[in-house]
Design an enzyme around this catalytic site. Structure first.
Site, short mmCIF file in Angstrom:
data_model
loop_
_atom_site.label_atom_id
_atom_site.label_comp_id
_atom_site.label_asym_id
_atom_site.label_seq_id
_atom_site.Cartn_x
_atom_site.Cartn_y
_atom_site.Cartn_z
CG ASP A 131 -0.06 -0.07 2.53
OD1 ASP A 131 0.88 -0.91 2.57
OD2 ASP A 131 -0.30 0.72 3.46
CD GLU A 132 -0.86 4.89 3.05
OE1 GLU A 132 -1.64 5.84 3.22
OE2 GLU A 132 -0.19 4.39 3.97
CB VAL A 133 4.15 2.02 -3.32
CG1 VAL A 133 5.59 2.05 -3.84
CG2 VAL A 133 3.90 0.76 -2.51
#
Ligand SMILES: *[C@@H]1O[C@H](CO)[C@@H](O)[C@H](O)[C@H]1NC(C)=O
Ligand SMILES: *[C@@H]1O[C@H](CO)[C@@H](O)[C@H](O)[C@H]1NC(C)=O
Ligand SMILES: *[C@@H]1O[C@H](CO)[C@@H](O)[C@H](O)[C@H]1NC(C)=O
Ligand SMILES: *[C@@H]1O[C@H](CO)[C@@H](O)[C@H](O)[C@H]1NC(C)=O
Length: 528
Positions: free
Chosen positions: A321-323
């Site tokens: 997530d949230e890369v």
């Protein structure tokens, strides 16, 4: 009216309501079983109330059942001092013990294990025995939890009674995956705190502890293959040895709870580079993990190899997530690598996630990934992927339409760190919203409430989790047609359960107010 008098009048009013509440204690089971029948007779728990396993194919070599039975006695008997000389011990009303008949000898705890049970308590017999039948040990453990909620201390007789016998309960979970996430990177959680969380999970029949072990802020876990990784811990003492992790896995298993370990890559991994700086694109631009460095994947392989020796759940969580890939583009040697391989940043993110998936599969795991992986390249994910929703509603619908499995954790309803989300919203969040096709419904393996750790440590984790997680636990356990359509129908029962948690030493917060709010004024536990 003077405040004191008003409080007194309120107090008396609530006392009346609370005592009317007590009369229906028997129906205050949480979560509500699939089916239940009951009568009107009161039985007394014999002072030598015992466990009988004759006829059970399960031989309790690990003492899991014996210990669970002892825990049952502890939670029902330690609430008040029992008068073992009570003159109320009428032999014809004594519940002498419990016969537990488990048909499978196997005590492996794995995803999809049969958790059903049947509990019957007759109102007569010579002597009277409760019977608990279950296909597996883990169904039996749920049956013991239900039984514990039928036991009440009576202040006249000073003994434990089971009201409203005869009882016939048939029960099984609606979803196989009923999770709670804890985060030990944003704040370290000591082992006894984690064990308390596990105990209360068992009370609510949740069955997966999702352990978000490491993240950007700290790396508390020992990794034998790469012993410098836990240099990223907050301090030398805020750490877990691998033996500690094994202790948590074993402690949870003995209560029917699997531990899902998470290794969140390639984002959320800054702390890894404290011990191994070459994992960073550069010290000025340290996240996500360096996709161009073979050492990154060698290390992930080592970590997952160590994981597989301790975390024996079928799934491992690989985050994703949230890369934010800007460091890959801004760091010259990584940019050069991207160009050489003809990958743009999104493609490199996909390359990273898929390669990590293959490593996990090589260690025997199936994979869970946060939903961004699906949103960006869902058709490339291994078919063994379970997509973990979090951004919002409506995602499960798309995941199962694509033929992948899904876990629902939409942050607007099931994030416990969002203190403004009420228990009513937790209760009403329906994982199968807008999914009508039966085959697709089966792909939603369950849900999970998430206790992200930015503002919780040992001082407040319990009251932030409970009772809101319990509200979601009923949504995940109880058949859809038995769930309340309006949360007001279950306020009394949840409030009763919250007080039961307090009586068992769990710091569950009042129902009124924001998550983990303190009581607002004097009054009965049942009315806050
Ligand atoms: C119960 O009775 C026995 C024998 O009369 C006495 O020794 C014991 O203290 C009593 N226990 C309680 C809890 O009153
Ligand atoms: C406690 O036991 C007494 C005596 O048997 C009974 O009259 C009373 O109803 C019981 N209390 C409750 C709350 O059931
Ligand atoms: C990366 O390449 C793909 C084609 O493989 C393209 O669809 C996508 O828009 C590109 N993304 C960026 C951020 O350039
Ligand atoms: C479900 O479908 C309805 C009607 O199409 C829509 O209004 C609602 O937003 C959908 N809910 C979710 C969570 O997608």
């Amino acid at each position: 009216m003077e405040k004191k008098t008003r409080n007194l009048i309120f107090g008396l009013f609530w006392m009346l309501l609370a005592s009317s509440n007590l009369c229906i204690d028997g129906l205050n089971i949480w979560p509500m079983p699939s089916s239940l029948k009951y009568g009107a007779k009161t039985l007394y728990l014999s002072k030598d109330f015992g466990l009988d396993t004759v006829g059970s194919k399960y031989v309790d070599a690990s003492s899991t059942l014996k210990d669970a039975f002892q825990r049952l006695l502890d939670i029902v008997e330690t609430a008040h001092a029992i008068d073992t000389n009570s003159t109320y011990y009428n032999p014809s009303l004594l519940l002498k013990g419990m016969r537990v008949v488990i048909s499978s000898p196997n005590d492996e705890l794995q995803f999809g294990v049969d958790e059903s049970y049947k509990l019957s308590i007759p109102s007569s017999g010579n002597p009277i025995y409760a019977t608990l039948e279950a296909p597996t040990l883990y169904g039996a453990l749920h049956g013991l939890q239900t039984f514990s909620q039928l036991c009440h201390f009576n202040f006249t007789t000073r003994i434990i009674e089971v009201r409203q016998a005869p009882w016939n309960i048939i029960d099984q979970p609606r979803f196989s995956y009923r999770g709670l996430l804890i985060d030990t990177s944003r704040h370290y959680q000591p082992l006894p705190i984690i064990k308390n969380v596990i105990d209360a999970m068992a009370y609510t029949k949740l069955n997966v502890l999702h352990w978000h072990i490491v993240d950007t802020q700290s790396f508390p876990l020992e990794i034998p293959s790469y012993p410098k990784l836990w240099n990223g811990a907050y301090s030398p003492s805020e750490r877990y040895t691998m033996a500690d992790a094994a202790e948590i896995v074993n402690y949870a298993k003995r209560q029917g709870i699997n531990v899902l370990a998470e290794l969140d890559v390639p984002g959320h991994a800054l702390s890894w580079g404290i011990g191994y700086p070459s994992l960073w694109p550069s010290s000025d631009c340290p996240e996500p993990l360096d996709v161009s460095n073979e050492f990154t994947f060698k290390l992930i392989d080592g970590v997952l190899s160590d994981f597989s020796k301790v975390f024996n759940f079928k799934f491992v969580h690989l985050g994703g997530d949230e890369v934010d890939t800007s460091c890959w583009v801004m760091t010259p040697h990584v940019r050069k690598w991207l160009t050489k391989h003809g990958l743009n940043e999104t493609e490199a993110y996909q390359y990273f996630v898929l390669r990590a998936q293959q490593i996990a599969i090589s260690h025997g795991y199936e994979i869970i990934n946060w939903e961004e992986t699906f949103n960006n390249f869902g058709n490339k994910l291994s078919r063994k992927t379970v997509v973990h929703n979090w951004l919002g509603g409506g995602v499960a619908q798309q995941v199962v339409a694509a033929g992948l499995r899904c876990i629902v954790s939409n942050q607007d309803k099931w994030y416990l760190d969002h203190l403004d989300i009420t228990w009513q919203q937790f209760y009403m969040n329906e994982p199968l919203t807008n999914i009508t096709n039966l085959q697709q419904q089966k792909l939603v393996i369950g849900g999970e409430v998430c206790m992200w750790g930015e503002t919780v440590d040992g001082s407040d984790i319990e009251q932030t989790i409970w009772p809101r997680a319990a509200a979601a636990a009923e949504r995940m356990w109880t058949p859809y047609d038995k769930l309340a359509k309006d949360p007001r129908q279950v306020t009394g029962r949840l409030s009763h359960f919250r007080c039961l948690l307090n009586q068992r030493g769990v710091a569950a917060a009042p129902l009124t107010g924001r998550g983990r709010a303190a009581p607002e004024e004097p009054g009965s536990c049942y009315k806050q």
